[in-house]
Structures are given as C-alpha cells and as structure tokens.
Motif scaffolding. Structure first.
Motif, mmCIF file in Angstrom:
data_model
loop_
_atom_site.group_PDB
_atom_site.id
_atom_site.type_symbol
_atom_site.label_atom_id
_atom_site.label_comp_id
_atom_site.label_asym_id
_atom_site.label_seq_id
_atom_site.Cartn_x
_atom_site.Cartn_y
_atom_site.Cartn_z
ATOM 1 N N GLU A 9 33.768 43.136 41.499
ATOM 2 C CA GLU A 9 34.177 43.199 42.904
ATOM 3 C C GLU A 9 34.530 41.826 43.464
ATOM 4 N N ARG A 10 34.048 40.809 42.807
ATOM 5 C CA ARG A 10 34.150 39.455 43.356
ATOM 6 C C ARG A 10 34.607 38.492 42.273
ATOM 7 N N THR B 47 38.321 44.599 37.439
ATOM 8 C CA THR B 47 37.886 45.684 38.318
ATOM 9 C C THR B 47 37.841 47.019 37.588
ATOM 10 N N GLU C 8 35.779 31.688 46.258
ATOM 11 C CA GLU C 8 35.455 33.087 45.980
ATOM 12 C C GLU C 8 36.439 33.993 46.701
ATOM 13 N N SER D 263 41.470 33.208 48.938
ATOM 14 C CA SER D 263 40.087 32.891 48.584
ATOM 15 C C SER D 263 39.555 31.812 49.510
ATOM 16 N N GLU E 225 35.248 34.251 41.291
ATOM 17 C CA GLU E 225 34.897 32.880 41.662
ATOM 18 C C GLU E 225 35.704 31.943 40.775
ATOM 19 N N ARG F 150 29.270 42.288 38.646
ATOM 20 C CA ARG F 150 29.847 42.289 39.987
ATOM 21 C C ARG F 150 30.794 41.119 40.174
ATOM 22 N N THR F 151 30.463 39.985 39.550
ATOM 23 C CA THR F 151 31.244 38.769 39.739
ATOM 24 C C THR F 151 31.852 38.298 38.432
ATOM 25 N N ASN G 63 33.290 28.509 48.675
ATOM 26 C CA ASN G 63 31.925 29.018 48.830
ATOM 27 C C ASN G 63 30.863 28.058 48.314
ATOM 28 N N ARG H 64 42.599 40.239 37.162
ATOM 29 C CA ARG H 64 41.988 40.967 38.289
ATOM 30 C C ARG H 64 41.963 42.466 38.004
ATOM 31 N N ASP I 93 37.493 38.513 47.213
ATOM 32 C CA ASP I 93 37.297 39.941 46.961
ATOM 33 C C ASP I 93 38.426 40.393 46.041
#
Length: 393
Positions: free
Chosen positions: A356-357, A350, A188, A379, A359, A315-316, A382, A346, A190
C-alpha cells in the motif's frame, strides 16, 4: 601510539576497545536495552549485526579498518561507538564529500550526553592517531549501509536497511562540535493510487517507443543481473556526494544478504536500443517480518521468516537504489525510463504483494533530478538523516 590530544573523561566513565566475545555481545545487546521503550525501533537480527562488525565476515573490511569501543559506568555498559577508516573514501575527490584525511565513526548508542561526549572523543582520538584530520558521522559502517543520523521521522518505524536513532542524539552530537555536511531524504507515497495523468502519459509514450524495453530481472541468472546493475550504478552515481565504489567482496556480501528478498517483478532494468541504461531495485519491507523476532531466529523465528520469504505480504516497499547512466542524466529519456520502472513496479507491488505504501531513499538533498521525480509522483519527505563533520587532530 602517540595521540595528538588526550581525552578527558568523566571520573566514572571508562571507554575501552571491544575485545573478545563477551565485549562483542555487550556491544550488540546495548542497542536492544537503550531502544527497548521506542515503539518504532526495529530490533535487527543479532546475527546480522555480528556479521557486519566482524572483519572476517564483512567484505567492506577488505579496504577498511576500524575499532569498536564500549563505554562503561560503574561496570555497566552505557554506550558504544565504532571508529573506522575507508581507504577507498580517502582516494575520492574532496569535492565529493570524502577524500584525504577523512575518518568516520558510527554504530553509535549512548545512555546520556556525558557518555556520548566520551565516546565521540574516543573515536576522534583513534582517528587522529591514524592521521585523519576530519571526522564524519554517524556512518555505520559503510556509506552504503546506514549513513546519517535520523533527525525527522521518529514517529514511524524504518524500512529495511534504514537507521533509526533516539531524538536526543542530535543535540549530543552537535554539542560535541559537529556541523551538518549533508542531508539525506526519504520520500513516501500511497502506491494504491494511480500516478498523476502527466506521468501516465509519459509512461504510455515510452511504451510506444520501440527503442525502449523495461524488463524484470531474472533471479535464476542472479550474478549476471547483479553485474549489469553494478555497472550502471558505478557510472550513474560516480559524481555523487559520498560515492565510494563497491568492491567484489562487498558485492558478494550484498548478494547473499539481499537474494532472499529479491523478486523478479520488483527489480527492473531499462534497455535503450538493447543496451542496459537504467535500473530500479525495490525490496519488500523485511522489517515487518523481523520486528516480532526480537533480534533472534531461535527457537522458531527462522521458520516464521522462511514462511514469509516464500510469499511475502508487505505493506511497504522500499526503493533503496535507482540509477540512469551518466550520458542520459538530465534528459527527458532518463525521466521517462524512471517513470516507466516506477509504474511497472508499483503495479506488481500492489497486485502481487499487497503493498500500500512506497518509500524511496535515501536521496541526496541536492539531487534535483530524483527530487523532481519524487515530486511528480506526489510523494512527501517522511524521514531526514544528517551526516555531520568536524575537524580533528
């Protein structure tokens, strides 16, 4: 049918094959009861689970066979498991993880260790009766779906198409004599932050190279784009551990499932001298939308889901698949194309979806090229999954 060994069950546990609609419903519903108190478990859509285990609706069964089992104690359903054989996996080289004699079990849920042991023993018995000599699990059902047992990352919810399992299952499976054969990693990061300067320089250098073109997919030409990606995938992954080629019936199924969450700017194809040589698939995290639905689209879940799909805010973002043709692997060009696709997606994720995240995974623990890319964009691991194995028969 003669089995090479008999299963000794606790006196009050019965394990029997799933038969009929009532059993199928019990098989699906059990996961909802056993995971009800886990705040990070995401209830799947029951209709999707039903389609996965139905040979008439899942193209994977065109080259596979299996049996579902329920465990009952005093008439109450307390566990479930699938035992299955993939004929294409049997044909793969043994050094790639599968090969002759390999069987699988998955769809595993159990109320306690005694139930777990009984279920696994029953799956082994079924597999041994089919002539297999080695059991791998959990794999639910295809290796392309939910492979491995979650052993790290229980403290947060899985993203779309990722498994989530109770922490105690590890001890129960290892207690049944299973040893790890492969670890799968998820990373994961940001994505609101720009990548390190060295990555930015690599991307800018690629943008100046007239031989390179990184484009969005065209969803209006879905079948053709899927064909391009599949050709790259089957070449890029053909030497990987656990590789089993996707068949046309499976491709059709995947297309139907993923098409609603395919967005042009989140999937990229990289071309070198006009030839498609790499791809990256990114999906908005559908789990964020289906988690509140409690497994059902009724009465109003379908409307909420359709509204989300029209313009998802997620969000992900998950990257389930990325590939570069074999002839370019281990080259600077492969890394450059990967960084360019990652950066372009990316930006879109966004700006257009509020993400925001990110994976990325899963990634084989010995895939040094992908691990190096994951490290370069800062990264962190996780989630970890383990595929276990055990000799049987």
């Amino acid at each position: 049918m003669h089995f090479p060994y008999e299963v000794a069950l606790p006196a009050n546990i019965v394990v029997r094959p799933v038969s009929g609609k009532r059993d199928t419903k019990a098989f699906i519903d059990l996961a909802f009861r056993l995971n009800a108190n886990d705040p990070h478990w995401v209830p799947p859509l029951k209709s999707e689970v039903a389609g996965t285990i139905d040979p008439k609706k899942n193209g994977w069964f065109s080259h596979a066979e299996g049996q579902l089992f329920l465990a009952e104690r005093d008439g109450k359903t307390v566990g479930r498991i699938s035992a299955h054989i993939d004929t294409l996996a049997l044909e793969m080289p043994a050094e790639q993880g599968f090969g002759p004699g390999t069987g699988f079990w998955g769809m595993f849920e159990a109320e306690d260790e005694a139930t777990a042991q009984a279920l696994i023993a029953q799956a082994e018995q079924w597999l041994a009766g089919k002539g297999t000599t080695r059991a791998l699990g959990p794999v639910s059902l295809s290796i392309w779906e939910e492979p491995g047992l979650l052993v790290k990352g229980h403290d947060h919810a899985p993203t779309v198409m990722m498994g989530h399992h109770a922490p105690q299952y590890r001890g129960w499976i290892e207690g049944a004599g299973y040893a790890p054969t492969k670890k799968l990693l998820t990373y994961e990061l940001d994505i609101t932050r720009e990548f390190p300067p060295v990555v930015q320089r690599i991307v800018k250098s690629g943008e100046k190279n007239a031989r390179i073109n990184v484009r969005e997919v065209d969803k209006s030409n879905f079948d053709r784009e899927a064909e391009i990606i599949l050709a790259i995938l089957n070449d890029a992954w053909s030497d990987n551990w656990g590789f089993v080629p996707l068949t046309p019936p499976e491709i059709d199924d995947v297309g139907k499932k993923l098409k609603p969450i395919v967005f042009n700017d989140l999937i990229r194809i990289a071309e070198l001298d006009g030839e498609p040589v790499a791809f990256m698939i990114t999906l908005p995290n559908l789990n964020e939308a289906i988690a509140p639905l409690k497994g059902s689209l009724l009465p109003f879940g379908w409307a909420k889901l359709l509204l989300w799909l029209r313009k998802p805010k997620s969000r992900t973002m998950r990257v389930p698949l990325m590939g570069v043709v074999k002839r370019l692997q281990s080259s600077r060009m492969a890394s450059q194309l990967a960084f360019m696709m990652i950066e372009y997606i990316r930006r879109s994720a966004t700006a257009n979806y509020g993400a925001e995240r990110g994976e990325i995974g899963w990634i084989l623990d010995d895939n040094q090229g992908m691990i190096a890319i994951a490290d370069a964009i800062q990264s962190q691991v996780n989630r970890e999954y383990i595929v276990y194995q055990k000799p049987i028969g």
